[in-house]
Design a protein around this motif. Structure first.
Motif, short mmCIF file in Angstrom:
data_model
loop_
_atom_site.label_atom_id
_atom_site.label_comp_id
_atom_site.label_asym_id
_atom_site.label_seq_id
_atom_site.Cartn_x
_atom_site.Cartn_y
_atom_site.Cartn_z
N SER A 26 -5.09 5.04 -6.07
CA SER A 26 -5.74 4.85 -7.30
C SER A 26 -7.21 4.57 -7.29
CB SER A 26 -5.09 3.84 -8.29
OG SER A 26 -5.02 2.48 -7.67
N PHE A 27 -7.64 4.62 -6.05
CA PHE A 27 -9.04 4.26 -5.51
C PHE A 27 -9.51 5.52 -4.68
CE2 PHE A 27 -7.39 0.22 -6.31
CZ PHE A 27 -8.60 -0.66 -6.78
N ALA A 63 -9.56 -3.16 -4.29
CA ALA A 63 -8.51 -2.62 -3.94
C ALA A 63 -7.69 -3.65 -3.26
CB ALA A 63 -8.87 -1.53 -2.61
N LEU A 118 -4.09 2.46 -2.89
CA LEU A 118 -5.29 3.16 -2.54
C LEU A 118 -5.21 4.59 -3.23
CD1 LEU A 118 -5.75 2.62 1.43
CD2 LEU A 118 -6.57 1.29 -0.57
N ARG A 142 -15.86 -3.02 -4.24
CA ARG A 142 -14.86 -1.98 -4.46
C ARG A 142 -13.71 -2.22 -3.35
NH1 ARG A 142 -12.64 1.37 -8.07
NH2 ARG A 142 -12.35 3.53 -7.25
N ARG A 143 -13.90 -2.68 -2.20
CA ARG A 143 -13.03 -2.93 -1.34
C ARG A 143 -12.07 -4.12 -1.83
NH1 ARG A 143 -16.01 -4.78 3.16
NH2 ARG A 143 -17.95 -4.09 2.35
N ASP A 199 -12.08 6.80 -3.76
CA ASP A 199 -13.17 6.66 -2.85
C ASP A 199 -12.77 6.03 -1.54
OD1 ASP A 199 -12.89 4.57 -4.37
OD2 ASP A 199 -14.86 3.74 -4.37
N ILE A 200 -11.62 5.62 -1.55
CA ILE A 200 -11.25 5.09 -0.40
C ILE A 200 -10.08 5.96 0.52
CG2 ILE A 200 -9.86 3.17 0.66
CD1 ILE A 200 -10.97 1.18 -1.47
#
Length: 451
Positions: free
Chosen positions: A187-188, A45, A185, A41-42, A190-191
Motif C-alpha cells: 500500500s506504499f 509505513a 508495503l 514516509r518511512r 514508493d517503497i
C-alpha cells in the motif's frame, strides 16, 4: 489465514527454493530507492505495519502454534532444547510488544541525512560528513520469530533492505510475519516490496554469503561456532551476534541483598536470553555469608547449581554439583548456573576475560574505585555496576529495538540499533577548485572545523 489453510499447505511449499541471486539483486535495487525515501514516509509505513501486526494476531498465533506443535515432537525426539523452544513461542502479549516496538522505532529521530561533521577545507570548499544507510543486510537467526518485526522496522527506518533467514523450526511464524510486512508495503507504492525478503534453507545461506556484489553486511545470531563458521565462509563483512557467557561478580564491598536480587534476576528472569547470567563469581571474604542464601534461592526457583570446591564447602545446602572446567565456558541458556569463589577483583577480571564471550559483565559493589577498576579492565560490550545483566537490550537502552547484540569491536558493539545500521558519506561542495592549485602552492588549505 486460518489453521486449516496452513495445515493443508505442504511444508515444501514454505521452503520452495528461492532464487537467491535474484533476491539479492532485487534487494540491492530496493536499497538504493529506500535511501531517498523521506523519513515521514518511512515512519508512516512503520505505523501501518504496527497496526497490521495487531489486526492479524490470530494468523500469527495459528502459525506459531504449528511451529510449536512440530517443535514439541522434535523435543520428544531429543532434537530441540528447552531454551530454543522457549525462544520459539509467541503469545498475545509478545504480539502486542512487537507492535509497541515497531511504533517506538517509528518515533525515533531519523538516522539518515544527519550532518555529523563539517570542515571548511578552504574558502568556498566545504566538506560534509553525512549519515546514510549501509545498503543490504543479511541476517541469519534461529527460533525467536518475534524479532522479525524488530529487524524489519530497524531496516526500514534506517533505509536498508534486509534478507532474513530464520530457523526451520519457526518457518510458519516467520512466513506469516514477513507476509504481513509485504502486504503493508504493497500500500506504499514508493517503497519497493523487495525491502524485506525471506530465505528458508541452509543452502540459501551459503549462497547468500557469496553475494558480495549485492549484500553489504551479514549479521549471524547464534553460537560462537556458528558465527565463526559464517565469518570464515563469507566474502561479505560480518557483524557477529555471538553467544552470551555473562558473569556477575559479587565484591567484598557489595550490598549482599542487592547482590542476591541482581544475580537472581540475571539468571532466572529469562534464562534462555543471551544476556542471562551463566557464571556467578564471589569474593572469598563474603562467600560464607552470601552463598547459603543465594544458592537456596536459586534452588527454590529450580536452578541447577554447579560450584567449585570452595562453593560446595561453603554452601551449607545439599544438591550443589561439582563444576567442571567446561562449565566456565558454557552458555547454558537454561536454569543452570556455575558458581566460583575468587580471591579478589583481579582474579574475577582474569576469569571473565578468559572465559567470557565479550557480551555483558556486572560487578556488585559499593566501592566506586573497585567498580571503576573492574569496568576499565573487563573486555566486554557492556560492563555494569549494581545492575542485572538482563539490561543488555536495545529496547531497554532506548534504541526502540535491536538486530542483536554485537560482541565485535568494529563498526557496532553491544545492542545494534539504528546507529549500527548506518554509515556515512562525504559530500564536498566547491566552486571550481582544482588540486593542481594546491600542489603548486597557489592556494593553501584552512581545514577549519565548523562542526
Amino acid at each position: 489465514m486460518n489453521q486449516a489453510a496452513l495445515q493443508d499447505s505442504p511444508v515444501k511449499s514454505l521452503v520452495e527454493k528461492p532464487n537467491v541471486a535474484a533476491i539479492a539483486r532485487g534487494a540491492k535495487a530496493a536499497s538504493r530507492v529506500l535511501a531517498s525515501i523521506p523519513g515521514p514516509r518511512r515512519d508512516a509505513a512503520l505505523l501501518a505495519a504496527a497496526n497490521a501486526i495487531e489486526e492479524r494476531k490470530s494468523e500469527i498465533l495459528v502459525a506459531n502454534r504449528l511451529d510449536c506443535d512440530e517443535a514439541i515432537r522434535t523435543m520428544e525426539a531429543a532434537g530441540m532444547s528447552r531454551a530454543l523452544f522457549e525462544r520459539l513461542q509467541i503469545s498475545e502479549r509478545s504480539i502486542a510488544q512487537m507492535a509497541v516496538g515497531v511504533r517506538e522505532v517509528a518515533a525515533l529521530a531519523d538516522p539518515l541525512g544527519q550532518t555529523l561533521a563539517v570542515t571548511e577545507l578552504d574558502e568556498g570548499l566545504t566538506l560534509y560528513k553525512v549519515s546514510c544507510p549501509i545498503g543490504v543486510i543479511g541476517i541469519v537467526f534461529e527460533a525467536r520469530p518475534e524479532i522479525v518485526p524488530q529487524i524489519a522496522a530497524l531496516a526500514l527506518k534506517s533505509g536498508n533492505a534486509v534478507i532474513l533467514k530464520g530457523g526451520l523450526e519457526a518457518q510458519h511464524s516467520n512466513r506469516v510475519l514477513v507476509q504481513i510486512w509485504n502486504d503493508v508495503l504493497a500500500s506504499f507504492p514508493d517503497i519497493p516490496p523487495e525491502a524485506i525478503n525471506l530465505l528458508y534453507t541452509r543452502a540459501d545461506v551459503e549462497e547468500m554469503l557469496s553475494r558480495e556484489d549485492e549484500i553489504d553486511l551479514i549479521i549471524p545470531r547464534g553460537s560462537r561456532e556458528f558465527v565463526r563458521h559464517v565469518a570464515e565462509h563469507s566474502s561479505i563483512p560480518v557483524l557477529g551476534h555471538g553467544e552470551g557467557i555473562c558473569h556477575v561478580y559479587v565484591d567484598s564491598m557489595a550490598d549482599l541483598q542487592k547482590a542476591v536480587n541482581i544475580a537472581f534476576d540475571s539468571k532466572v528472569q529469562y534464562p534462555a536470553a543471551c544476556n542471562a547470567l551463566e557464571t556467578l563469581l564471589i569474593h572469598e571474604e563474603v562467600a560464607g555469608v552470601f552463598l547459603p542464601e543465594m544458592i537456596s534461592r536459586f534452588q527454590a526457583a529450580g536452578v541447577q547449581v554447579r560450584g567449585c570446591p570452595r562453593t560446595i564447602k561453603l554452601a551449607e545446602v545439599q544438591g550443589v554439583i561439582p563444576a567442571s572446567e567446561d562449565d566456565w565456558g558454557t552458555e547454558y541458556s537454561d536454569l543452570i548456573v556455575a558458581i566460583k569463589v575468587v580471591n579478589g577483583t583481579n582474579e574475577a577480571i582474569e576469569h571473565i576475560n578468559r572465559y567470557g564471550s565479550g557480551h555483558t559483565e556486572s560487578i556488585v559493589t559499593e566501592d566506586a574505585r573497585t567498580a571503576s577498576h573492574f569496568m576499565e579492565r573487563v573486555d566486554a560490550a557492556g560492563v555494569y555496576q549494581n545492575a542485572s545483566t538482563r539490561f543488555a537490550d536495545g529496547f531497554r537502552y532506548g534504541f526502540g529495538a535491536e538486530l542483536g547484540i554485537s560482541t565485535s569491536k568494529l563498526h557496532a558493539r553491544g545492542p545494534v540499533g539504528l546507529e549500527g545500521l548506518t554509515t556515512y558519506k562525504y559530500k564536498l561542495i566547491g566552486d571550481g577548485q582544482t588540486v593542481a592549485s594546491y600542489v603548486a602552492g597557489e592556494r593553501t588549505f584552512k581545514h577549519r572545523r565548523l562542526m
